[in-house]
Design a protein around this motif. Structure first.
Motif, PDB file in Angstrom:
ATOM      1  N   PRO A 130      57.804  10.123 -16.108  1.00 23.51           N
ATOM      2  CA  PRO A 130      56.659  10.445 -16.963  1.00 23.51           C
ATOM      3  C   PRO A 130      55.851  11.581 -16.359  1.00 23.51           C
ATOM      4  N   VAL A 131      55.065  12.242 -17.185  1.00 24.79           N
ATOM      5  CA  VAL A 131      54.113  13.239 -16.698  1.00 24.79           C
ATOM      6  C   VAL A 131      52.716  12.813 -17.132  1.00 24.79           C
ATOM      7  N   ARG A 132      51.726  13.176 -16.328  1.00 23.20           N
ATOM      8  CA  ARG A 132      50.339  12.841 -16.643  1.00 23.20           C
ATOM      9  C   ARG A 132      49.482  14.091 -16.573  1.00 23.20           C
ATOM     10  N   THR A 133      48.536  14.177 -17.473  1.00 24.63           N
ATOM     11  CA  THR A 133      47.538  15.227 -17.426  1.00 24.63           C
ATOM     12  C   THR A 133      46.532  14.897 -16.331  1.00 24.63           C
ATOM     13  N   PRO A 134      45.711  15.868 -15.913  1.00 29.40           N
ATOM     14  CA  PRO A 134      44.660  15.555 -14.938  1.00 29.40           C
ATOM     15  C   PRO A 134      43.764  14.406 -15.397  1.00 29.40           C
ATOM     16  N   SER A 135      43.422  14.361 -16.673  1.00 31.25           N
ATOM     17  CA  SER A 135      42.561  13.285 -17.170  1.00 31.25           C
ATOM     18  C   SER A 135      43.229  11.925 -17.033  1.00 31.25           C
ATOM     19  N   GLN A 136      44.532  11.864 -17.299  1.00 29.80           N
ATOM     20  CA  GLN A 136      45.250  10.591 -17.173  1.00 29.80           C
ATOM     21  C   GLN A 136      45.321  10.137 -15.719  1.00 29.80           C
ATOM     22  N   VAL A 137      45.485  11.084 -14.799  1.00 34.87           N
ATOM     23  CA  VAL A 137      45.489  10.745 -13.381  1.00 34.87           C
ATOM     24  C   VAL A 137      44.122  10.219 -12.964  1.00 34.87           C
ATOM     25  N   LEU A 138      43.066  10.924 -13.371  1.00 37.13           N
ATOM     26  CA  LEU A 138      41.717  10.503 -13.004  1.00 37.13           C
ATOM     27  C   LEU A 138      41.366   9.150 -13.603  1.00 37.13           C
ATOM     28  N   ILE A 147      43.209   6.659 -13.817  1.00 38.72           N
ATOM     29  CA  ILE A 147      43.775   5.632 -12.944  1.00 38.72           C
ATOM     30  C   ILE A 147      42.959   5.502 -11.666  1.00 38.72           C
ATOM     31  N   VAL A 148      42.697   6.616 -10.986  1.00 41.53           N
ATOM     32  CA  VAL A 148      42.014   6.523  -9.689  1.00 41.53           C
ATOM     33  C   VAL A 148      40.535   6.182  -9.838  1.00 41.53           C
ATOM     34  N   TYR A 149      39.955   6.443 -11.020  1.00 44.66           N
ATOM     35  CA  TYR A 149      38.585   6.013 -11.307  1.00 44.66           C
ATOM     36  C   TYR A 149      38.561   4.670 -12.033  1.00 44.66           C
ATOM     37  N   GLY A 150      39.702   4.160 -12.417  1.00 40.61           N
ATOM     38  CA  GLY A 150      39.860   3.060 -13.345  1.00 40.61           C
ATOM     39  C   GLY A 150      39.545   1.686 -12.817  1.00 40.61           C
ATOM     40  N   PRO A 151      40.259   0.685 -13.369  1.00 43.81           N
ATOM     41  CA  PRO A 151      41.419   0.858 -14.251  1.00 43.81           C
ATOM     42  C   PRO A 151      41.052   1.315 -15.653  1.00 43.81           C
ATOM     43  N   SER A 152      41.842   2.250 -16.166  1.00 37.63           N
ATOM     44  CA  SER A 152      41.673   2.800 -17.525  1.00 37.63           C
ATOM     45  C   SER A 152      40.261   3.314 -17.742  1.00 37.63           C
ATOM     46  N   ALA A 153      39.788   4.146 -16.809  1.00 42.40           N
ATOM     47  CA  ALA A 153      38.454   4.730 -16.949  1.00 42.40           C
ATOM     48  C   ALA A 153      38.408   5.603 -18.200  1.00 42.40           C
ATOM     49  N   PRO A 154      37.362   5.481 -19.026  1.00 47.69           N
ATOM     50  CA  PRO A 154      37.286   6.229 -20.290  1.00 47.69           C
ATOM     51  C   PRO A 154      36.900   7.685 -20.082  1.00 47.69           C
ATOM     52  N   ALA A 155      37.045   8.472 -21.136  1.00 50.20           N
ATOM     53  CA  ALA A 155      36.663   9.885 -21.105  1.00 50.20           C
ATOM     54  C   ALA A 155      35.213  10.028 -20.671  1.00 50.20           C
ATOM     55  N   GLY A 156      34.964  11.024 -19.836  1.00 51.30           N
ATOM     56  CA  GLY A 156      33.622  11.265 -19.335  1.00 51.30           C
ATOM     57  C   GLY A 156      33.343  10.653 -17.983  1.00 51.30           C
ATOM     58  N   THR A 157      34.243   9.762 -17.498  1.00 50.94           N
ATOM     59  CA  THR A 157      34.050   9.132 -16.190  1.00 50.94           C
ATOM     60  C   THR A 157      34.253  10.165 -15.088  1.00 50.94           C
ATOM     61  N   SER A 158      33.343  10.198 -14.130  1.00 46.96           N
ATOM     62  CA  SER A 158      33.434  11.184 -13.053  1.00 46.96           C
ATOM     63  C   SER A 158      33.430  10.557 -11.662  1.00 46.96           C
ATOM     64  N   ARG A 159      33.461   9.222 -11.588  1.00 48.89           N
ATOM     65  CA  ARG A 159      33.542   8.535 -10.300  1.00 48.89           C
ATOM     66  C   ARG A 159      33.918   7.086 -10.527  1.00 48.89           C
ATOM     67  N   GLY A 160      34.361   6.421  -9.459  1.00 48.76           N
ATOM     68  CA  GLY A 160      34.666   5.000  -9.570  1.00 48.76           C
ATOM     69  C   GLY A 160      35.895   4.605  -8.791  1.00 48.76           C
ATOM     70  N   LEU A 161      36.099   3.316  -8.612  1.00 51.41           N
ATOM     71  CA  LEU A 161      37.248   2.695  -7.971  1.00 51.41           C
ATOM     72  C   LEU A 161      37.550   3.333  -6.611  1.00 51.41           C
ATOM     73  N   LEU A 162      38.616   4.118  -6.509  1.00 56.23           N
ATOM     74  CA  LEU A 162      39.018   4.679  -5.226  1.00 56.23           C
ATOM     75  C   LEU A 162      38.134   5.838  -4.781  1.00 56.23           C
ATOM     76  N   TYR A 163      37.438   6.462  -5.746  1.00 56.44           N
ATOM     77  CA  TYR A 163      36.563   7.596  -5.439  1.00 56.44           C
ATOM     78  C   TYR A 163      35.135   7.275  -5.876  1.00 56.44           C
ATOM     79  N   PRO A 164      34.385   6.547  -5.047  1.00 61.22           N
ATOM     80  CA  PRO A 164      33.050   6.086  -5.457  1.00 61.22           C
ATOM     81  C   PRO A 164      32.070   7.207  -5.752  1.00 61.22           C
ATOM     82  N   ASN A 165      32.266   8.383  -5.145  1.00 59.97           N
ATOM     83  CA  ASN A 165      31.371   9.510  -5.384  1.00 59.97           C
ATOM     84  C   ASN A 165      32.036  10.615  -6.187  1.00 59.97           C
TER      85      ASN A 165
END
Length: 215
Positions: free
Chosen positions: A178-186, A188-206
């Motif tokens: 599979p391939v993922r766009t930058p938004s799809q990658v983010l 996951i790492v901000y997630g789980p399933s972080a919605p559009a507009g999310t700029s921090r969370g989960l593995l990257y608290p800041n």
């Protein structure tokens, strides 16, 4: 930074900067927390695999920082607490996700790279990530270890529990990852399933440094 810190901390109890890898650059730097060294000594093959993964990912950070030059971003704060990696089994499950996301991120970025030399190096990193995830999946199969996926709708989950005779490799019907766009990658790492507009969370608290930092 994420993969390099993950494997380095879990195999050594040290962070990548303690191995001489640069972590400074554009943006706000931050510590790596939420993980500690695991004891891999009971399985020599897994121990070797984990050490090689740590080495490779540190090398990737150094290579990418060199390519970016003055545009290289600082390592942001990374918190592995949500991953809960306190056992070998959990290590393998989380490593599978990180490696698959890495492969898909390079696949998604490939059409955006216009410099042939840069594309060639990026392809080699993506191939290395593919070898990594294959090694992790074999280790999971040997332990009949269930996958924690899917992490999103793009994720290709193999048989649970993975076993010989069942599908072990995460590719689609065309034999493609599979391939993922930058938004799809983010997401996951901000997630789980972080919605559009999310700029921090989960593995990257800041959040992330650099211009690509929002789902």
């Amino acid at each position: 930074y994420l993969e390099a810190e993950f494997y380095t901390v879990l195999t050594s109890g040290r962070t990548i900067d303690q191995f001489g890898v640069g972590i400074t650059g554009v943006g706000t730097p931050g510590p790596t927390t939420g993980a500690a060294r695991l004891d891999f000594s009971s399985d020599a093959r897994l121990n070797q695999t984990a050490l090689e993964l740590a080495y490779d990912e540190r090398a990737h950070v150094t290579l990418l920082r060199g390519a970016l030059g003055a545009a290289a971003v600082a390592k942001p704060a990374i918190n592995f607490s949500a991953a809960g990696v306190t056992t070998i089994q959990r290590f393998l499950q989380v490593a599978r996700v990180l490696e698959d996301v890495g492969v898909s991120a390079y696949g998604g970025a490939a059409p955006l790279i216009t410099n042939p030399a840069t594309l060639g190096v990026a392809a080699r990193i993506a191939l290395a990530e593919g070898i990594h995830t294959g090694a992790i999946r074999v280790q999971m199969a040997q332990r009949s270890l269930a996958d924690i996926g899917p992490v999103d709708s793009v994720d290709i989950v193999v048989s649970t529990n993975p076993r010989i005779g069942a599908r072990l490799i995460s590719v689609d019907a065309q034999g493609l990852t599979p391939v993922r766009t930058p938004s799809q990658v983010l997401s996951i790492v901000y997630g789980p399933s972080a919605p559009a507009g999310t700029s921090r969370g989960l593995l990257y608290p800041n959040g992330l440094n650099g211009v690509i930092n929002t789902v």
